[in-house]
Design a protein around this motif. Structure first.
Motif, PDB file in Angstrom:
ATOM      1  N   ILE A 308      54.520   5.715   5.794  1.00  0.00           N
ATOM      2  CA  ILE A 308      53.880   6.135   7.151  1.00  0.00           C
ATOM      3  C   ILE A 308      55.190   6.306   8.609  1.00  0.00           C
ATOM      4  O   ILE A 308      55.770   4.946   8.153  1.00  0.00           O
ATOM      5  CB  ILE A 308      53.866   4.474   7.932  1.00  0.00           C
ATOM      6  CG1 ILE A 308      52.021   4.007   6.562  1.00  0.00           C
ATOM      7  CG2 ILE A 308      52.721   4.777   9.388  1.00  0.00           C
ATOM      8  CD1 ILE A 308      51.231   5.107   6.462  1.00  0.00           C
ATOM      9  N   PRO A 309      55.009   7.386   9.407  1.00  0.00           N
ATOM     10  CA  PRO A 309      56.003   8.155  10.212  1.00  0.00           C
ATOM     11  C   PRO A 309      55.805   7.082  11.376  1.00  0.00           C
ATOM     12  O   PRO A 309      54.840   7.095  11.795  1.00  0.00           O
ATOM     13  CB  PRO A 309      55.818   9.190  10.173  1.00  0.00           C
ATOM     14  CG  PRO A 309      54.045   9.724   9.836  1.00  0.00           C
ATOM     15  CD  PRO A 309      54.125   8.547   9.294  1.00  0.00           C
ATOM     16  N   VAL A 310      56.665   6.497  12.053  1.00  0.00           N
ATOM     17  CA  VAL A 310      56.806   5.617  12.957  1.00  0.00           C
ATOM     18  C   VAL A 310      57.952   6.653  14.799  1.00  0.00           C
ATOM     19  O   VAL A 310      58.847   6.634  13.613  1.00  0.00           O
ATOM     20  CB  VAL A 310      57.253   4.132  12.718  1.00  0.00           C
ATOM     21  CG1 VAL A 310      56.849   3.593  14.467  1.00  0.00           C
ATOM     22  CG2 VAL A 310      56.043   3.670  11.918  1.00  0.00           C
ATOM     23  N   LYS A 311      57.508   6.739  15.060  1.00  0.00           N
ATOM     24  CA  LYS A 311      58.828   7.424  16.550  1.00  0.00           C
ATOM     25  C   LYS A 311      59.276   6.660  17.092  1.00  0.00           C
ATOM     26  O   LYS A 311      58.451   5.749  17.341  1.00  0.00           O
ATOM     27  CB  LYS A 311      57.771   8.687  16.819  1.00  0.00           C
ATOM     28  CG  LYS A 311      56.988   9.993  16.307  1.00  0.00           C
ATOM     29  CD  LYS A 311      56.422  10.732  18.172  1.00  0.00           C
ATOM     30  CE  LYS A 311      55.600  12.162  17.268  1.00  0.00           C
ATOM     31  NZ  LYS A 311      55.007  13.059  17.556  1.00  0.00           N
ATOM     32  N   ASN A 312      60.205   6.758  17.156  1.00  0.00           N
ATOM     33  CA  ASN A 312      61.106   6.366  18.224  1.00  0.00           C
ATOM     34  C   ASN A 312      61.523   6.722  18.688  1.00  0.00           C
ATOM     35  O   ASN A 312      61.594   8.096  19.369  1.00  0.00           O
ATOM     36  CB  ASN A 312      61.999   5.029  17.946  1.00  0.00           C
ATOM     37  CG  ASN A 312      62.652   5.500  16.426  1.00  0.00           C
ATOM     38  OD1 ASN A 312      64.321   6.253  16.608  1.00  0.00           O
ATOM     39  ND2 ASN A 312      62.565   5.268  15.569  1.00  0.00           N
ATOM     40  N   ALA A 313      63.030   6.288  19.633  1.00  0.00           N
ATOM     41  CA  ALA A 313      63.619   6.820  21.483  1.00  0.00           C
ATOM     42  C   ALA A 313      64.519   8.041  21.033  1.00  0.00           C
ATOM     43  O   ALA A 313      64.357   8.928  21.712  1.00  0.00           O
ATOM     44  CB  ALA A 313      63.656   5.945  21.921  1.00  0.00           C
ATOM     45  N   LYS A 314      64.108   8.304  19.685  1.00  0.00           N
ATOM     46  CA  LYS A 314      65.496   8.933  19.495  1.00  0.00           C
ATOM     47  C   LYS A 314      65.672   9.755  17.530  1.00  0.00           C
ATOM     48  O   LYS A 314      66.004  10.837  17.300  1.00  0.00           O
ATOM     49  CB  LYS A 314      66.688   8.482  18.344  1.00  0.00           C
ATOM     50  CG  LYS A 314      67.541   7.889  19.957  1.00  0.00           C
ATOM     51  CD  LYS A 314      69.044   7.987  19.533  1.00  0.00           C
ATOM     52  CE  LYS A 314      69.655   6.830  21.268  1.00  0.00           C
ATOM     53  NZ  LYS A 314      71.026   6.332  20.402  1.00  0.00           N
ATOM     54  N   GLY A 315      63.821   9.861  17.720  1.00  0.00           N
ATOM     55  CA  GLY A 315      63.271  10.133  16.164  1.00  0.00           C
ATOM     56  C   GLY A 315      62.248   9.639  15.101  1.00  0.00           C
ATOM     57  O   GLY A 315      61.493   8.802  16.359  1.00  0.00           O
ATOM     58  N   THR A 316      61.736   9.967  14.062  1.00  0.00           N
ATOM     59  CA  THR A 316      60.677   9.491  13.623  1.00  0.00           C
ATOM     60  C   THR A 316      61.549   8.475  12.359  1.00  0.00           C
ATOM     61  O   THR A 316      62.693   8.716  11.866  1.00  0.00           O
ATOM     62  CB  THR A 316      60.676  10.328  12.441  1.00  0.00           C
ATOM     63  OG1 THR A 316      59.654  10.999  13.319  1.00  0.00           O
ATOM     64  CG2 THR A 316      58.648   9.782  12.107  1.00  0.00           C
TER      65      THR A 316
END
Length: 569
Positions: A308-316
């Motif tokens: 499951i891909p999860v996005k954050n402030a600097k990427g995934t």
């Protein structure tokens, strides 16, 4: 498929150690390339979790209730049955449908056979390593607990099995219930030079020093790969605090971020977290801590076939979870070029013992380590005419058997049994041996209790456990499922506020009186100094007396306020 083509496939499988059942392949039940993994990339990371000390193949039924609330509603891992199959594009009635759901479980189990077993897992691991030199094997923990032999050997049977399997890296949880001294002994003696035991979030209570290594950097085909360990954050709450009195736990995001930055500064081109947080916690953590490429998770026993891909402030960040009981092996292939991950392929392989030839060395070891205990393990206690399982937010039929035993043997009005997720499955017609009972009860604090509690106290206890399960913030969830209840019926609204989820509490057709005292039986108290008959002796007494288990009446609450939640069958 022609006979000649079949023989070619079978020969190739045998050469690789994968003994496809010819009847299953010819019947079309199992694809001939079921365990075929086309090569991809240059870094391979294998992962299993929550085997709970199951060395031999077993049956294990996936849940029919796994409710997600708030932002978790309708997303993995909170999907069951047909909703699960639809979300992941799995065809009903297939071997994959059986592996990942509870659907038609008995018939499918009789068709495909048992799952797991360290000898079969060893063959699969060796086969993948032969195709992917340098592949690492990671274990997210709950390995030294869950079986009779693990309890009786203080985890030694599993420690030696891990080393023989070729585990490279491990993160812990139930391991701590063996006590701090025993854990340190294994890490410092048995694992020295072979297995890296990692836990960045376990520190001394006095000065905050690291108790175990926080991370390790390994080179896979010339690529520096960092693995950071994350132990179960709530160990001193969910399990007895007095087993680890001098250590602190917690999620510790800031510390994790520090170590991610540190390994990046040291040249790591891949950063993985080997976690025992539980999948919901991992999903939130992935959105807040940056620089992690992939989380290999455990604790909640969720078998999720896709990363499951999860996005954050600097990427995934990719988040995975690999089921339980040795039933699955996750394989993550990464294409790392120019210092970065250019692509990935992930597959969660079900381990069907009928389809994989057992590794001879591991099979010999298992026979040897079990030999002194076989007579005790094989004691016949009763026969079941029902499917007996544990797993699901509220109750399972084996859990029901346990609370029924507590009510009968202890003479209680109400019985509580912890919402543990470990425990194997029995099919109708199976004998309930001491081993199968111990699969449900093997822990180091097994004392049963009988206490007087008021109706108000009973409600408070149930509300507290319910909040651990259904708090909308994953960081306040402590894993596990709702306490199993015998004798008492109730209604639950998972979406209600804390303290207001439990209602309509009824005992023998009458409302529970908040001021009246009731006799409540239970087991597995986390308090120090609790004494009482071990739970396995109580349930064994009950089984010997009834002899045949049939028509188990499953005491589940009335569930309201969740609408058409895809985590509810």
């Amino acid at each position: 498929m022609t006979r000649r083509e079949f023989m070619q496939v079978l020969a190739a499988g045998v050469a690789a150690g994968l003994a496809m059942d010819s009847k299953q392949v010819l019947a079309g039940n199992v694809p001939a390339n079921f365990y075929e993994l086309p090569k991809f990339g240059n870094v391979c990371l294998m992962h299993f979790t929550d085997c709970h000390a199951q060395l031999l193949p077993i049956y294990f039924r996936e849940p029919d209730v796994n409710i997600g609330i708030g932002s978790a509603a309708g997303r993995p891992p909170h999907l069951v049955g047909e909703n699960f199959l639809k979300a992941f594009g799995i065809k009903p009635g297939t071997i994959e449908a059986h592996a990942f759901t509870y659907l038609d479980f008995v018939a499918a189990a009789r068709t495909y056979g048992k799952v797991g077993g360290f000898a079969h897992l060893a063959t699969l691991v060796k086969n993948i390593r032969a195709q992917r030199p340098g592949a690492l094997l990671m274990d997210s923990g709950d390995t030294w607990q869950g079986s009779a032999t693990a309890l009786w050997t203080k985890g030694q049977d599993m420690v030696d099995a891990q080393k023989l399997l070729g585990v490279n890296v491990m993160a812990p949880h139930w391991e701590f219930t063996l006590g701090a001294e025993r854990v340190k002994e294994i890490v410092e003696k048995d694992f020295a030079g072979s297995v890296d035991f990692l836990a960045q979030n376990v520190k001394t209570a006095d000065f905050g020093d690291q108790v175990f290594k926080p991370y390790v950097i390994k080179h896979v085909n010339g690529v520096p790969v960092a693995i950071i360990g994350q132990a179960f954050p709530y160990t001193p709450i969910a399990n007895p605090r007095h087993f680890v009195p001098d250590w602190t736990f917690g999620i510790q995001e800031e510390s994790l971020q520090k170590y991610v930055d540190e390994v990046r500064a040291k040249g790591a081109q891949v950063v993985a977290v080997l976690s025992h947080n539980g999948m919901d916690v991992d999903l939130k953590m992935a959105s807040r801590v940056t620089g992690i490429d992939v989380i290999f998770g455990g604790h909640t026993h969720d078998a999720v076939p896709q990363a499951i891909p999860v996005k954050n402030a600097k990427g995934t960040t990719l988040v995975t979870n690999a089921g339980s009981n040795g039933k699955f092996l996750g394989v993550m292939d990464l294409d790392v070029r120019n210092g970065k991950i250019q692509g990935y392929k992930y597959r969660l392989l079900p381990v069907f013992s009928n389809l994989i030839e057992p590794d001879r060395a591991m099979a010999d070891y298992i026979r040897k380590v079990r030999a002194p205990y076989e007579a005790k393990l094989n004691e016949k206690l009763a026969v079941t005419e029902d499917l007996l399982y544990r797993r699901g937010n509220f109750n399972g039929t084996f859990d029901q058997l346990i609370v029924d035993a507590l009510l009968e043997v202890k003479g209680a009005d109400i019985a509580f049994s912890p919402g543990f997720r470990w425990g194997t499955t029995l099919l109708p017609g199976d004998t309930i041996t001491m081993e199968r009972l111990m699969d449900q009860t093997s822990l180091t604090y097994p004392a049963t209790t009988l206490n007087e509690l008021t109706g108000a106290q009973i409600k408070d206890i149930m509300e507290d456990v319910c909040d651990n399960l259904f708090n909308p913030d994953p960081y306040y969830q402590q894993g596990g499922d709702m306490v199993r209840v015998g004798g008492l019926q109730y209604t639950v609204n998972p979406n209600a506020k804390m303290g207001s989820r439990i209602s309509n509490m009824m005992l023998k057709g009458k409302p529970l009186d908040p001021n009246k005292k009731y006799l409540v039986a239970g087991w597995a108290s986390v308090q120090e100094g609790v004494t009482g008959t071990p739970i396995w002796d109580v349930v064994a007494e009950y089984l010997r007396s009834v002899k045949v288990i049939k028509k188990v009446k499953l005491n589940r609450p009335t569930i309201v306020g969740v609408g058409k939640n895809p985590g509810l069958a």
